[in-house]
Design a protein around this motif. Sequence first.
Motif, mmCIF file in Angstrom:
data_model
loop_
_atom_site.group_PDB
_atom_site.id
_atom_site.type_symbol
_atom_site.label_atom_id
_atom_site.label_comp_id
_atom_site.label_asym_id
_atom_site.label_seq_id
_atom_site.Cartn_x
_atom_site.Cartn_y
_atom_site.Cartn_z
ATOM 1 N N GLY A 28 0.927 -1.283 0.326
ATOM 2 C CA GLY A 28 -0.023 -0.239 0.196
ATOM 3 C C GLY A 28 0.654 1.605 -0.155
ATOM 4 O O GLY A 28 0.604 2.098 -0.537
ATOM 5 N N LEU A 29 2.058 1.197 0.640
ATOM 6 C CA LEU A 29 3.126 2.166 1.454
ATOM 7 C C LEU A 29 3.557 3.200 -0.599
ATOM 8 O O LEU A 29 3.837 3.678 -0.693
ATOM 9 N N TYR A 148 5.593 -0.625 -13.445
ATOM 10 C CA TYR A 148 6.826 -1.273 -11.785
ATOM 11 C C TYR A 148 5.655 -1.718 -11.042
ATOM 12 O O TYR A 148 5.729 -3.044 -9.726
ATOM 13 N N LEU A 149 4.668 -1.160 -11.035
ATOM 14 C CA LEU A 149 3.238 -2.202 -9.797
ATOM 15 C C LEU A 149 2.610 -3.486 -10.466
ATOM 16 O O LEU A 149 2.147 -4.004 -9.220
ATOM 17 N N GLY A 150 2.041 -2.944 -11.519
ATOM 18 C CA GLY A 150 2.266 -4.831 -11.914
ATOM 19 C C GLY A 150 3.610 -5.603 -12.086
ATOM 20 O O GLY A 150 2.502 -6.464 -11.673
ATOM 21 N N GLU A 151 4.588 -4.972 -11.649
ATOM 22 C CA GLU A 151 5.563 -6.240 -11.084
ATOM 23 C C GLU A 151 5.634 -6.340 -9.625
ATOM 24 O O GLU A 151 5.518 -7.855 -9.165
ATOM 25 N N VAL A 152 5.021 -5.191 -8.785
ATOM 26 C CA VAL A 152 4.804 -5.869 -7.255
ATOM 27 C C VAL A 152 3.905 -6.468 -6.530
ATOM 28 O O VAL A 152 4.131 -6.893 -5.513
ATOM 29 N N ALA A 153 3.098 -6.350 -7.534
ATOM 30 C CA ALA A 153 1.674 -6.047 -6.991
ATOM 31 C C ALA A 153 1.174 -7.949 -6.856
ATOM 32 O O ALA A 153 2.465 -9.266 -7.579
ATOM 33 N N SER A 160 -6.654 -3.593 -9.440
ATOM 34 C CA SER A 160 -6.882 -1.888 -8.931
ATOM 35 C C SER A 160 -5.226 -1.737 -8.225
ATOM 36 O O SER A 160 -5.780 -0.975 -8.967
ATOM 37 N N LEU A 161 -4.588 -2.056 -8.609
ATOM 38 C CA LEU A 161 -3.405 -1.255 -7.729
ATOM 39 C C LEU A 161 -2.587 -0.791 -9.138
ATOM 40 O O LEU A 161 -2.366 0.527 -8.991
ATOM 41 N N VAL A 162 -2.925 -1.335 -10.314
ATOM 42 C CA VAL A 162 -1.777 -0.807 -11.817
ATOM 43 C C VAL A 162 -3.089 0.178 -11.697
ATOM 44 O O VAL A 162 -2.297 1.677 -12.209
#
Length: 165
Positions: A28-29, A148-153, A160-162
């Motif tokens: 989340g952070l 980046y978000l797609g890789e870490v999620a 939802s994160l991307v």
Amino acid sequence: MTHSSQPWAQDHQGLPPLGDGKYNRRLGLVTVVATFGGLLFGYDTGVLNGALSFMMVDPALTGGAAELTAAQVGLITSTLLAGAAIGAAVGGKLSDRYGRRKLIIALAVVFFVAATGCVLAPNYAALLVFRFLLGLAVGGASVTVPVYLGEVAPFERRGSLVSRN
């Protein structure tokens, strides 16, 4: 089509639910910090609207003229977008070469330097240069952050994160 006939469902059937652990809070952070690039894109394009009336009569920017010309105002406005187009075109290659996390950190530095430069620009030419640099950061962030978000999620939260960017 049944649930079990979907190939992705079979690959991830044995995984435990994500839960509320340390990883989830850290994710989340990371998401909040990384998506500041999207926020800054909107802010940097929109904030100019309120500042233009003051900039048009600023003696440092007008170079002694009564006010900026329509062409000068247009250049101030469009320079950020031109930089964003180039930043987006180059950002993917740079993130592949140096890593997304490193590029996001470098873009944050460029954001800071360019925004400070826009505020403190001593003349019209300097303002254009800093607006262009700001555009490079905006464009680079807009292609790097979602990947980046797609890789870490984790897969169950990836969409939802991307899309938060």
